[in-house]
Design an enzyme around this catalytic site. Structure first.
Site, mmCIF file in Angstrom:
data_model
loop_
_atom_site.group_PDB
_atom_site.id
_atom_site.type_symbol
_atom_site.label_atom_id
_atom_site.label_comp_id
_atom_site.label_asym_id
_atom_site.label_seq_id
_atom_site.Cartn_x
_atom_site.Cartn_y
_atom_site.Cartn_z
ATOM 1 N N CYS A 70 7.530 -0.109 -4.967
ATOM 2 C CA CYS A 70 6.705 0.904 -4.053
ATOM 3 C C CYS A 70 7.181 1.852 -4.233
ATOM 4 C CB CYS A 70 6.945 -0.460 -3.041
ATOM 5 S SG CYS A 70 7.640 -0.804 -1.884
ATOM 6 N N HIS A 120 7.697 -2.240 2.372
ATOM 7 C CA HIS A 120 7.099 -2.007 1.671
ATOM 8 C C HIS A 120 6.470 -0.408 1.708
ATOM 9 C CE1 HIS A 120 4.145 -2.222 -2.021
ATOM 10 N NE2 HIS A 120 2.896 -2.322 -1.348
ATOM 11 N N ASP A 140 -2.614 1.391 -2.452
ATOM 12 C CA ASP A 140 -1.064 0.535 -2.959
ATOM 13 C C ASP A 140 -1.256 0.341 -3.990
ATOM 14 O OD1 ASP A 140 0.783 -0.662 -2.132
ATOM 15 O OD2 ASP A 140 0.535 -2.584 -1.977
#
Lengths: 306, 656
Positions: free
Chosen positions: B405, B449, B465
């Site tokens: 991420c 995250h 995302d």
């Protein structure tokens, strides 16, 4: 009847000087119907007291000197073969008497001790299946030397319990000793002592004693004493119900002798040492020397009022 | 009484008590402290057996000085509260060498109560509470043995201690539930030296992977209405990073100004939730997107994140509300947007690619779609990607093409800014594990995250995302299921990994334990937050009278039960009038030293008083004979009033 007891005590006092308390305790014990153990050093007047008691109470009396080689048959008696009849005949031993003086009971072996003690408890002798009752009344006055002396077999607790009282005579006061020194050997005077009780008197006195009352308040005190021995950890054992009953019965006699028909705490306190001391010992003590000290604790730590 | 010698059992319990309070401190004390205490205990034991002697004055002085210096040296760099506790424990251990008398023993015991209480400064779990209870039983037993004179068996006092402790526990829980909580007047700072945990206030592409090695709990959330939002909506925003220096994302010069909550446009679904955050030593408070409430005492930032005014040094609970599906902030001003376009020099290849694609795209969505397609085609998701050099973005985009991420969000934000679309990186947590036994969501550090938010025309800030494009399962599945095959996952906590990676029943057991811990945190450690509600449920209406009754009644019941045997005894002991009068006489004269001794009969006592005052002898004798008649001859005819008057008379005359 009380006069007769007073007279009994007075006449014994003429041979054992200055020991009125001990004489009263011994008389109380015998009237209550129990056996008496006198423990003291040699020469303190144990045998004199026993002799005098037997004589003054008008009892048929025998004395056995216990030795280490004695057997039960020497006391109880034995069956002997009679060649004339061709059968065994029982020859009664010295125990068949109203008043047995067992001198130095802790000099003999436990086997012989227990033969006597069994006779004391059962008031009868059984030999080879035949039962021979002992005379009535039947008293044993045993004397013993303090346990720590050499050549003694101490009586176990269960057998000490058979004695209603254990008394110590103790050294005489200087005045009493002076009287003794002037008066000469008291034992020689015993045969000349008057006999104070007639055969029927003892039963009459016992009946009168049974009529003495114990109030609720007094029984409370007695139970507090007994409870103290059971709940305080310093004692190896507490007092048994037989012990508390013994205290009550002797206290009744004591109150009667003192001229009352009810018990007061002083009666209990006067008898606490002779009745309880041989039934108590401390948890650490194996020589039974602490009983008296413990009873003194009872006397000072248990509240009379309450 | 202080010169009383201690019994064998008392000494043994004393040593046991010292060891039992030492145990919880083993974890934080320097090794030499427990060694010192154990040796003093051993020394004392040898002294007790008679093989060694007690230390003399000089030895003790040397020990004290040496121990003091050692504490100073061990905590040279500052150990906070731990150093203070170490000093306490050392002094406590040395005192063991001085226990000969009852007074010394009492010092040890009272300090032991303090030392065991300090264990809670370092550990507040239920297990520790259980241990402290046990330890208190040991200390109390020790206290009892000090006062017991008669010989006892070793375990006997320990059993009796519980007879005291069990009713106390009952009263303790009543006090705990009922007593109103007031803020502390004085507070012991819990060890402030401990490292920050959780997210850091900057992010470079490699950062998040450190967190995935940790199964530490980040926070727990329970939702009103029990069911949580779907997994894919669980984006816990903690911090927003606005400034990029070519490698790291952070908030440089302009800390975010405060924000205001405007009325949400569309109320799609309102979620109210309680979040219990583990201490992080940092200020950020994670919250779901689209916050619509601002709790008291928290700062709402311009970017709609929350932070507390002081770092979180202990577990705290907050009540929050969010509305999913509301747009974030339509009316952002120009300054904000400019800030979100700034980029440092470098990464030319990525920039070039961005401009090429931007020219090819019809609109913003099409451009974003191109980036997405690239990721989807050529990139792989991995927790252990290769290390990157200076040109982070270029290297990732064109060489390694492997990352997680942090890499994806950082790169995407760069690509958006490069063509003039305002973008920022958001760090926080995604997802969480639902615990069905206690109905709460457990979020661990490995759920950490990073994603981005981009300003799209007419839409405001929109969450993107990029990780989800590469590895959609990262968002859809709980992290533990997803990561369990990955090499770097939970590398630092093998024991926890065993539980999390293990089989089904292990997972259930773990969830049960965590449910219990959650309950412990909520109902015991953070009880003050639940107190009002609970009391309202228990009492119906929350009034001071009811609260007072709630506190008092259990006390009265417990005290009554404890005193019942004594009452019964007192009732039995109710004295007869004559005994009472004698007691009155005796107590009245006690000041003169003339009270009745316990074993003294009433006759003897009256005679003694007569000796003291011969004028009264006749009265006293009458008193004793009346008493004797009433109590021992059981005569009912004794006039009580005359007796009472006589006692009063004697008392007056004698005390004169």
């Amino acid at each position: 009847m009380r006069d007769k007891i007073d007279q009994l005590i007075r006449s014994i006092s003429t041979v054992l000087y200055g020991k009125e308390l001990q004489i009263r305790q011994a008389v109380t014990c015998l009237i209550t119907g129990g056996h008496l153990l006198i423990e003291d050093l040699p020469g303190m007047g144990k045998t004199t007291l026993a002799h005098a008691l037997a004589h003054a109470m008008g009892m048929d009396y025998r004395r056995v000197q216990f030795t280490s080689d004695m057997l039960p048959a020497d006391i109880l008696g034995a069956s002997v073969f009679d060649s004339a009849n061709g059968s065994f005949v029982f020859h009664k031993g010295p125990v068949f008497t109203q008043f047995l003086l067992a001198d130095e009971i802790n000099r003999t072996t436990p086997k012989t001790q227990s033969a006597l003690l069994e006779a004391m408890e059962e008031r009868q002798v059984t030999i080879e299946g035949d039962t021979y009752p002992l005379p009535e009344p039947f008293f044993v006055i045993a004397t013993q030397n303090p346990v720590s002396q050499y050549g003694t077999f101490p009586l176990p607790e269960s057998q000490l319990d058979r004695f209603l009282m254990r008394i110590e005579i103790g050294y005489p006061s200087p005045e009493a000793e002076r009287d003794l020194l002037i008066g000469g050997d008291a034992r020689l005077k015993i045969p000349e002592m008057p006999v104070s009780l007639n055969p029927g008197d003892l039963n009459a006195i016992r009946q009168a004693c049974a009529g003495v009352t114990a109030s609720k308040s007094l029984l409370d005190y007695l139970q507090r004493l007994v409870q103290f021995t059971r709940t305080t950890n310093d004692f190896e054992f507490g007092i048994s119900p037989r012990g508390s009953l013994s205290l009550l019965n002797t206290a009744k006699t004591w109150a009667y002798i003192s001229g009352r028909d009810y018990i007061i705490p002083e009666d209990i306190q006067s008898l606490l040492v002779p009745v309880f001391a041989h039934r108590l010992r401390s948890a650490e003590d194996y020589a039974e020397h602490t009983g008296v000290a413990h009873v003194r604790r009872l006397l000072s730590e248990v509240d009379v009022v309450g | 009484m202080s010169t009383f010698q201690l019994s064998r059992v008392a000494i043994l319990w004393q040593l046991l008590c010292v060891i039992s309070v030492l145990v919880p401190h083993l974890a934080h004390l320097p090794l030499w402290v427990p060694v010192l205490v154990i040796s003093t205990v051993f020394w004392r034991y040898m002294a007790y057996t008679g093989r060694w002697s007690f230390p003399n004055r000089t030895t003790k002085l040397v020990l004290i000085v040496a121990a003091g210096i050692s504490v100073l040296l061990s905590y040279k760099s500052g150990g906070g509260i731990s150093s203070t506790v170490a000093l306490l424990v050392v002094g406590f251990g040395l005192k063991v060498l001085e226990v000969y008398k009852r007074r010394d023993a009492l010092v040890i015991i009272y300090v032991a109560y303090l030392v065991i209480a300090t264990a809670f400064l370092f550990n507040q779990t239920a297990l520790m509470a259980l241990y402290v209870l046990f330890s208190i039983a040991v200390i109390t037993t020790s206290l009892r043995t000090v006062y017991t004179v008669r010989p006892i068996r070793f375990l006997e006092p320990f059993k009796q201690t519980w007879i005291i402790l069990v009713p106390s526990l009952l009263l303790m829980s009543v006090l705990f539930i009922g007593i109103p909580r007031v803020g502390p007047l004085w507070e012991v700072g819990i060890d402030r030296s401990s490292a920050k945990t959780g997210l850091s206030d900057s992010m470079s592409p490699g950062d998040i992977s450190k967190l995935t090695r940790s199964a530490e709990i980040a926070f727990r959330v329970s939702f009103n209405g029990d069911r949580p939002p779907p997994q894919a909506a669980l984006y816990w925003r903690a911090m927003v990073m606005n400034d990029f220096d070519g490698r790291r994302w952070q908030n440089d010069h302009y800390p975010e100004p405060h924000g205001v909550l405007n009325e949400p446009d569309i109320l799609e679904r309102k979620w109210e939730y309680q979040i219990i955050i583990e201490p992080t030593q940092q200020k950020y408070i994670p919250a779901l997107e689209h916050l619509i409430s601002q709790p008291q005492g928290l700062i709402l930032n311009r970017d709609r994140t929350l932070s507390s005014k002081t770092p979180l040094i202990q577990r705290q609970q907050f009540n929050l509300a969010s509305s999913l599906g509301v747009q974030l902030d339509k009316g952002a001003n120009l300054f904000d947007l400019e800030r979100h376009l700034l980029l440092p020099n470098g990464n030319q290849k990525a920039r070039a690619l961005a401009h090429t694609w931007w020219r090819e795209s019809v609109d913003q969505e099409a451009y974003i779609q191109k980036i997405l397609n690239l990721y989807n085609r050529e990139f792989t998701y991995s927790l252990t990607p290769p290390l990157l050099g200076d040109e982070v973005i270029d290297q990732f985009l064109f060489e390694t093409k492997t990352g997680f991420c942090g890499h994806f969000s950082s790169t995407t934000a760069f690509m958006l800014r490069a063509v003039g679309i305002p973008a920022r990186v958001v760090t926080g947590y995604q997802g969480g594990e639902w615990n069905p036994y206690e109905n709460y969501l457990l979020v661990r550090q490995y759920d950490a995250h990073a994603w981005i938010e981009a300003w799209l025309d007419g839409k405001g800030w929109v969450r993107l995302d990029p990780t989800a494009w590469v590895a959609p399962e990262r968002v859809e599945k709980p992290a533990d299921q997803l990561f369990s095959g990955q090499e770097g996952f939970l590398k630092d906590s093998p024991v926890k990994a065993w539980g999390i990676k293990g089989g089904r029943w292990l997972a259930i057991a773990r969830q049960r334990i965590e449910a219990f811990n959650y309950g412990w945190n909520r109902w015991v450690l953070n009880y003050h937050l639940e107190q009002v509600n609970l009391l309202r449920n228990l009492l119906g209406k929350y009034t001071s009278v009811r609260l007072a009754l709630f506190l008092l009644i259990p006390f009265i019941v417990v005290i009554f039960i404890t005193l019942l045997p004594a009452f019964r005894k007192a009732k039995q002991k109710k004295l007869n009038l004559f005994d009472r009068e004698m007691t009155r006489l005796s107590e009245g004269l006690s000041k003169l030293g003339l009270s009745r001794a316990k074993g003294e009969t009433v006759n003897e006592y009256c005679l003694r008083l007569g000796d003291f005052n011969p004028h009264l002898l006749d009265d006293l004798l009458m008193l004793s004979s009346e008493y004797e008649k009433a109590r021992y001859a059981d005569l009912q005819s004794i006039d009580q009033q005359i007796f009472v008057d006589k006692v009063t008379l004697c008392l007056k005359q004698l005390s004169r």
